[in-house]
Scaffold this motif. Structure first.
Motif, mmCIF file in Angstrom:
data_model
loop_
_atom_site.group_PDB
_atom_site.id
_atom_site.type_symbol
_atom_site.label_atom_id
_atom_site.label_comp_id
_atom_site.label_asym_id
_atom_site.label_seq_id
_atom_site.Cartn_x
_atom_site.Cartn_y
_atom_site.Cartn_z
ATOM 1 N N GLY A 1 -11.347 0.249 10.587
ATOM 2 C CA GLY A 1 -12.518 -0.408 10.007
ATOM 3 C C GLY A 1 -12.790 -1.757 10.645
ATOM 4 N N PHE A 2 -11.736 -2.549 10.842
ATOM 5 C CA PHE A 2 -11.915 -3.877 11.441
ATOM 6 C C PHE A 2 -12.306 -3.768 12.914
ATOM 7 C CE2 PHE A 2 -10.115 -8.009 13.096
ATOM 8 C CZ PHE A 2 -11.111 -8.799 12.539
ATOM 9 N N PHE A 3 -11.725 -2.795 13.620
ATOM 10 C CA PHE A 3 -12.114 -2.541 15.011
ATOM 11 C C PHE A 3 -13.621 -2.241 15.094
ATOM 12 C CE2 PHE A 3 -13.039 1.029 17.958
ATOM 13 C CZ PHE A 3 -12.963 0.342 19.156
ATOM 14 N N ASN A 4 -14.121 -1.444 14.152
ATOM 15 C CA ASN A 4 -15.550 -1.114 14.148
ATOM 16 C C ASN A 4 -16.420 -2.347 13.911
ATOM 17 O OD1 ASN A 4 -15.033 1.575 14.682
ATOM 18 N ND2 ASN A 4 -15.099 2.207 12.528
ATOM 19 N N VAL A 5 -15.948 -3.278 13.067
ATOM 20 C CA VAL A 5 -16.673 -4.531 12.845
ATOM 21 C C VAL A 5 -16.698 -5.354 14.133
ATOM 22 C CG1 VAL A 5 -16.622 -6.756 11.617
ATOM 23 C CG2 VAL A 5 -16.223 -4.637 10.358
ATOM 24 N N ILE B 1 -4.297 1.909 7.746
ATOM 25 C CA ILE B 1 -4.719 2.104 9.132
ATOM 26 C C ILE B 1 -6.221 2.364 9.187
ATOM 27 C CG2 ILE B 1 -4.423 3.504 11.217
ATOM 28 C CD1 ILE B 1 -1.987 1.678 10.438
ATOM 29 N N ASP B 2 -6.701 3.218 8.292
ATOM 30 C CA ASP B 2 -8.136 3.543 8.268
ATOM 31 C C ASP B 2 -8.990 2.308 8.002
ATOM 32 O OD1 ASP B 2 -7.562 6.179 8.726
ATOM 33 O OD2 ASP B 2 -7.831 6.828 6.645
ATOM 34 N N LEU C 1 -14.324 -9.088 4.565
ATOM 35 C CA LEU C 1 -13.339 -9.155 3.491
ATOM 36 C C LEU C 1 -12.875 -7.766 3.074
ATOM 37 C CD1 LEU C 1 -15.103 -11.902 1.314
ATOM 38 C CD2 LEU C 1 -13.195 -12.228 2.896
ATOM 39 N N ALA C 2 -13.551 -6.732 3.599
ATOM 40 C CA ALA C 2 -13.171 -5.356 3.272
ATOM 41 C C ALA C 2 -11.799 -5.054 3.855
ATOM 42 C CB ALA C 2 -14.203 -4.382 3.830
ATOM 43 N N ALA C 3 -10.929 -4.529 3.023
ATOM 44 C CA ALA C 3 -9.582 -4.160 3.478
ATOM 45 C C ALA C 3 -8.895 -3.384 2.367
ATOM 46 C CB ALA C 3 -8.757 -5.406 3.806
ATOM 47 N N GLN C 4 -7.930 -2.572 2.745
ATOM 48 C CA GLN C 4 -7.060 -1.989 1.741
ATOM 49 C C GLN C 4 -5.996 -3.041 1.434
ATOM 50 O OE1 GLN C 4 -7.075 0.970 -0.188
ATOM 51 N NE2 GLN C 4 -5.615 -0.386 -1.170
ATOM 52 N N ALA C 5 -6.022 -3.539 0.218
ATOM 53 C CA ALA C 5 -5.127 -4.631 -0.177
ATOM 54 C C ALA C 5 -3.857 -4.080 -0.826
ATOM 55 C CB ALA C 5 -5.858 -5.556 -1.142
ATOM 56 N N GLY C 6 -2.894 -4.975 -1.034
ATOM 57 C CA GLY C 6 -1.690 -4.645 -1.776
ATOM 58 C C GLY C 6 -0.500 -4.327 -0.895
ATOM 59 N N VAL C 7 0.595 -5.048 -1.109
ATOM 60 C CA VAL C 7 1.816 -4.836 -0.329
ATOM 61 C C VAL C 7 2.504 -3.541 -0.750
ATOM 62 C CG1 VAL C 7 4.156 -5.712 0.057
ATOM 63 C CG2 VAL C 7 2.208 -7.272 0.192
ATOM 64 N N ARG C 8 2.657 -3.347 -2.042
ATOM 65 C CA ARG C 8 3.443 -2.209 -2.534
ATOM 66 C C ARG C 8 2.762 -0.881 -2.253
ATOM 67 N NH1 ARG C 8 4.450 -5.828 -7.890
ATOM 68 N NH2 ARG C 8 5.880 -7.284 -6.888
ATOM 69 N N TYR C 9 1.444 -0.835 -2.371
ATOM 70 C CA TYR C 9 0.697 0.404 -2.136
ATOM 71 C C TYR C 9 0.779 0.837 -0.675
ATOM 72 C CZ TYR C 9 -3.169 3.767 -2.570
ATOM 73 O OH TYR C 9 -3.943 4.903 -2.568
ATOM 74 N N SER C 10 1.032 -0.125 0.228
ATOM 75 C CA SER C 10 1.116 0.220 1.658
ATOM 76 C C SER C 10 2.348 1.078 1.954
ATOM 77 C CB SER C 10 1.121 -1.043 2.526
ATOM 78 O OG SER C 10 2.322 -1.776 2.391
ATOM 79 N N ILE C 11 3.315 1.062 1.060
ATOM 80 C CA ILE C 11 4.503 1.916 1.218
ATOM 81 C C ILE C 11 4.190 3.333 0.725
ATOM 82 C CG2 ILE C 11 6.891 2.272 0.412
ATOM 83 C CD1 ILE C 11 7.039 -0.885 0.347
ATOM 84 N N GLU C 12 3.347 3.433 -0.320
ATOM 85 C CA GLU C 12 2.970 4.742 -0.877
ATOM 86 C C GLU C 12 1.912 5.454 -0.039
ATOM 87 O OE1 GLU C 12 1.659 4.262 -4.941
ATOM 88 O OE2 GLU C 12 3.067 2.606 -5.221
ATOM 89 N N ASN C 13 0.936 4.702 0.468
ATOM 90 C CA ASN C 13 -0.209 5.316 1.145
ATOM 91 C C ASN C 13 -0.549 4.566 2.432
ATOM 92 O OD1 ASN C 13 -2.507 6.719 1.799
ATOM 93 N ND2 ASN C 13 -3.699 6.079 0.031
ATOM 94 N N PRO C 14 0.320 4.645 3.438
ATOM 95 C CA PRO C 14 0.108 3.851 4.659
ATOM 96 C C PRO C 14 -1.189 4.166 5.396
ATOM 97 C CG PRO C 14 1.904 5.444 4.949
ATOM 98 C CD PRO C 14 1.572 5.439 3.494
ATOM 99 N N LYS C 15 -1.638 5.444 5.358
ATOM 100 C CA LYS C 15 -2.821 5.828 6.121
ATOM 101 C C LYS C 15 -4.061 5.041 5.695
ATOM 102 C CE LYS C 15 -5.463 9.801 7.779
ATOM 103 N NZ LYS C 15 -6.797 9.247 7.470
#
Length: 319
Positions: free
Chosen positions: A103-107, A97-98, A80-94
């Protein structure tokens, strides 16, 4: 193992499974995307259970993650770990990806090296973009995300399918539809609206209020996940052991009606600032949950009036 255990859904799911007698290894990086005190207070509740072990870590740290898998050998992993939020993805895209890609690839890699009985992971209704056909079905084409957040969730589905196919991992993906309730995420509209109306601060109403959301109460979400834990996808004619489900309320609510309910519950009129649609946002969400209903008998039972009443009661007590 539950990643994002100090998050909103992770907390409620961990608590429920601990009450049922599961042993939980909870991982979370405790980032400050929203009020970190809320995360610590969720953890305080979970740490009362003797069968709960919390480890603060970031999924981008693959070595530590593999060490934890090696030490605890989890049977079921719920990512369930993830960087959430649609609007924040425009401000801080990196950040997306991290957390959501690397993170999901590592899981997935850890599940490959330390085989698990079942991997469940969080996707999102955002993958449907701005499609007009409703309700949204898992059979619909989702190749046109309109935010980086949605693109990372679509990527998660593709990555999980590939690992399931290549390595025989049993995987279930969950497209969550606007989950709300006590101890919820402070960045979400229902939370910020409640807080702002209570304090007499204007609320921002996007698309001039012409929006529909399939609000899903947290207890219904947890009930659905609980049923799916033991419903492990089986191999069928050399296909991937992979399933994807919508998990929503199947009853979209008009944004203005939603605000009216909050005004009634708080005993205050909202000061509204009407604004155009925000970049990356969608007009409506509406879950077709027939697949999940057929599979495990999933039937949400909490209407928006009841759910918001429970949330506002919690908000008043907590703050």
């Amino acid at each position: 193992m539950i990643t994002g255990a100090a998050g909103f859904i992770g907390f409620h799911l961990s608590k429920r499974l601990l009450e049922l007698g599961y042993r939980i290894i909870g991982l979370d990086n405790l980032n400050s995307y929203y009020d970190i005190k809320l995360k610590y207070n969720r953890l305080k509740i979970l740490e009362k259970f003797s069968e709960f072990t919390f480890i603060e870590m970031d999924l981008i740290d693959s070595k530590s993650l593999n060490d934890i898998f090696g030490q605890y050998q989890p049977e079921i992993v719920i990512n369930l770990a993830a960087q959430a939020g649609v609007r924040y993805s425009i401000e801080n895209p990196k950040a997306y990806i991290d957390s959501n890609i690397i993170g999901f690839f590592n899981v997935l890699e850890a599940c490959k090296h330390y085989p698990v009985k079942h991997l469940l992971f969080a996707s999102s209704s955002s993958v449907y973009g701005n499609q007009e056909k409703t309700p949204f079905s898992t059979d619909d084409n989702v190749d046109h995300p309109i935010s980086l957040y949605a693109a990372t969730k679509k990527s998660n589905e593709l990555m999980a399918y590939t690992y399931s196919k290549l390595y025989g991992i049993a995987v279930t993906g969950l497209r969550f539809f606007t989950v709300y309730g006590p101890y919820g995420r402070a960045d979400m509209a229902y939370f910020s609206f409640t807080d702002r109306i209570a304090r007499g601060i204007p609320i921002k109403v996007f698309n001039n209020g012409e929006m529909l959301r399939d609000f899903t109460y947290i207890d219904d979400i947890v009930s659905g996940i609980e049923k799916l834990l033991v419903n492990v996808p089986e191999e069928d004619n050399n296909k991937a052991r992979y399933e994807i489900y919508n998990i929503g309320n199947n009853k979209p609510v008009k944004l203005m009606y939603f605000i009216e309910i909050l005004e009634h519950l708080l005993g205050k009129k909202a000061k509204k600032e009407f604004l155009p649609m925000q970049q990356g946002d969608v007009y409506q969400t509406f879950a077709d949950i027939s697949k999940l209903e057929h599979k495990v008998g999933f039937k949400p039972s909490t209407g928006i009036e009841t759910g918001l009443s429970k949330f506002v009661k919690w908000y008043k007590e907590y703050y």
